[in-house]
Design an enzyme around this catalytic site. Structure first.
Site, mmCIF file in Angstrom:
data_model
loop_
_atom_site.group_PDB
_atom_site.id
_atom_site.type_symbol
_atom_site.label_atom_id
_atom_site.label_comp_id
_atom_site.label_asym_id
_atom_site.label_seq_id
_atom_site.Cartn_x
_atom_site.Cartn_y
_atom_site.Cartn_z
ATOM 1 N N CYS A 270 -26.662 -20.824 19.040
ATOM 2 C CA CYS A 270 -26.004 -21.790 19.921
ATOM 3 C C CYS A 270 -24.731 -21.145 20.439
ATOM 4 O O CYS A 270 -24.144 -20.285 19.778
ATOM 5 C CB CYS A 270 -25.678 -23.065 19.145
ATOM 6 S SG CYS A 270 -24.872 -24.357 20.133
ATOM 7 N N TYR B 240 -19.700 -32.178 20.873
ATOM 8 C CA TYR B 240 -20.792 -33.131 20.625
ATOM 9 C C TYR B 240 -20.368 -34.247 19.673
ATOM 10 O O TYR B 240 -21.022 -35.291 19.611
ATOM 11 C CB TYR B 240 -22.010 -32.406 20.064
ATOM 12 C CG TYR B 240 -22.730 -31.576 21.097
ATOM 13 C CD1 TYR B 240 -23.697 -32.136 21.924
ATOM 14 C CD2 TYR B 240 -22.433 -30.228 21.262
ATOM 15 C CE1 TYR B 240 -24.346 -31.376 22.884
ATOM 16 C CE2 TYR B 240 -23.073 -29.463 22.222
ATOM 17 C CZ TYR B 240 -24.026 -30.045 23.027
ATOM 18 O OH TYR B 240 -24.659 -29.277 23.987
#
Length: 421
Positions: A164, A244
């Site tokens: 990621c 997030y």
């Protein structure tokens, strides 16, 4: 060295190509294969990729193909960056959950579950075909939701590591604020994919000085603005959460915002059309500036670093990756997939020791891990009840009426991608 990119027709790909060209001493690719079922997109992206290599005097050959088996044959590493259902499916993931008052997002909550259900079977099929042609190849997964997809790959016995760009984005951000090179910044990065916190920022390595308090004191406003969280939240936590975490820490506020503006999927779809028009220009021989707005910042650097380390080259000794927990976080099962700093080499990724995790974060990590257990079960075995249980377990859903309504919507919007439906 042969490297294959599955999903090579993505508009992301020129970012990756640019990294391969600039960092060829770290990752000396002789053949790069771009695989994608969308032949027209593949031709546009492949043409630009060859021009980028040529401009930067990279001697590697770039091959494009719609034939997956031919593309992965003999590859030393296979990078997965696919999107099952394309931007149309993403648009649905980001909108129908809002009908139930829940966050609509492509990697977490109900939309993230839908993406996992569509994606896991496809990725496992690709991985089996890689294993048949070249069982020694490494699989690097950049396909979201990375944690669930990587766990599916590892449980099926594949040589896989998840990747990621959140951590490398923080590393670059903090290095710029501190006036040091990124290689000097070591993150105490803990959690799950898209559910992480930076608990320390150390200079020089895992045992270096922790400068996070200084970063928050001197640059807290800038960091908070990037995360779209109030500065006092960072001050009270004393850590830097992934952006997030806003879906969890400000859920209702986010739902209200999402209901008043076009979806991110709609923005990306329009951007992709413009990018593909640019890619078709035979005079273009570098990644366009617009690509920076597409997302995936520093993706190419992270991918090159990881591939180089796995293939025995000159990658960084420590990298943030997604891999098996194996006791790193003692409150999780060994086969949970966590996102953390790891020592990476030809034998794979081994998480570095992690200091005890505060209950404020450990509780949410454990909760989302339980959801991921159920999500993977639903992706592998199907069935309405399994989808319902996964949604009920997710902290962004958590009520049976919401879970029931979301289950019906998920199946209705994804029936063509769910063999059991």
């Amino acid at each position: 060295m042969k490297l294959t990119v599955v999903g090579g027709g993505s508009t992301y790909t020129p970012e990756l190509i640019d990294g391969f060209a600039r960092l060829r001493d770290t990752l000396p690719i002789t053949e790069l294969v771009l695989v994608d079922p969308a032949a027209e997109r593949l031709d546009l992206v492949g043409g630009l990729a060859r021009r980028i290599f040529a401009k930067q005097d990279h001697a590697g050959k770039i091959v494009t193909t719609t034939d997956l088996d031919a593309g992965v044959e003999g590859a030393d590493a296979v990078l997965l960056q696919l999107r099952v259902g394309g931007q149309a499916a993403r648009q649905q993931d980001e909108t129908w959950p809002l009908e139930c008052g829940c966050v609509g997002q492509e990697t977490t909550g109900a939309g993230g579950l839908a993406k996992a259900l569509r994606t896991v079977p496809v990725v496992l099929d690709i991985a089996e075909r890689v294993r048949r042609t070249n069982p020694d190849a490494w699989i690097i997964d950049f396909t979201n939701p990375v944690g669930i997809v990587t766990r599916a790959l590892l449980q099926a016995g594949h040589k896989a590591v998840g990747l990621c760009n959140v951590a490398i984005g923080f590393q670059r951000k903090f290095a710029g604020l501190l006036g040091v090179t990124p290689s000097e910044v070591h993150l105490d990065h803990v959690g799950l994919n898209h559910l992480t916190w930076e608990r320390a920022v150390r200079l020089g390595g895992p045992e270096g000085e922790n400068v996070l308090p200084r970063l928050l004191a001197e640059h807290g406003d800038s960091i908070a603005d990037d995360l779209r969280l109030p500065r006092p939240v960072l001050d009270r936590l004393g850590v830097v959460p992934s952006y997030y975490l806003r879906y969890f820490y400000a859920h209702d506020e986010v739902v209200r915002e999402l209901g008043t503006k076009p979806s991110r999927a709609a923005e990306v779809a329009a951007m992709e059309k413009e990018l593909l028009d640019m890619y078709g220009d035979p005079a273009l021989d570098e990644k366009p500036a617009l690509l920076a707005k597409r997302g995936g910042a520093f993706y190419s650097e992270a991918a090159v670093d990881l591939a180089a380390s796995l293939l025995g080259g000159g990658g960084s000794p420590y990298q943030v990756v997604n891999t098996y927990n194996n006791g790193t976080l003692p409150f999780l099962p060994d086969d949970a997939v966590i996102e953390t700093q790891a020592a990476v080499g030809a034998r794979g990724a081994t998480p570095l020791p992690v200091a005890p995790v505060d209950p404020l974060y450990a509780g949410l990590i454990a909760n989302v891990t339980a959801y991921e257990d159920l999500a993977l079960e639903a992706a592998l075995r199907g069935g309405r009840d399994r989808v319902f249980k996964a949604l009920l377990a997710h902290p962004l859903v958590g009520q049976y009426a919401y879970a029931d309504g979301l289950t019906d919507r998920l199946i209705a919007h994804n029936r063509e991608h769910l063999a059991w439906a």
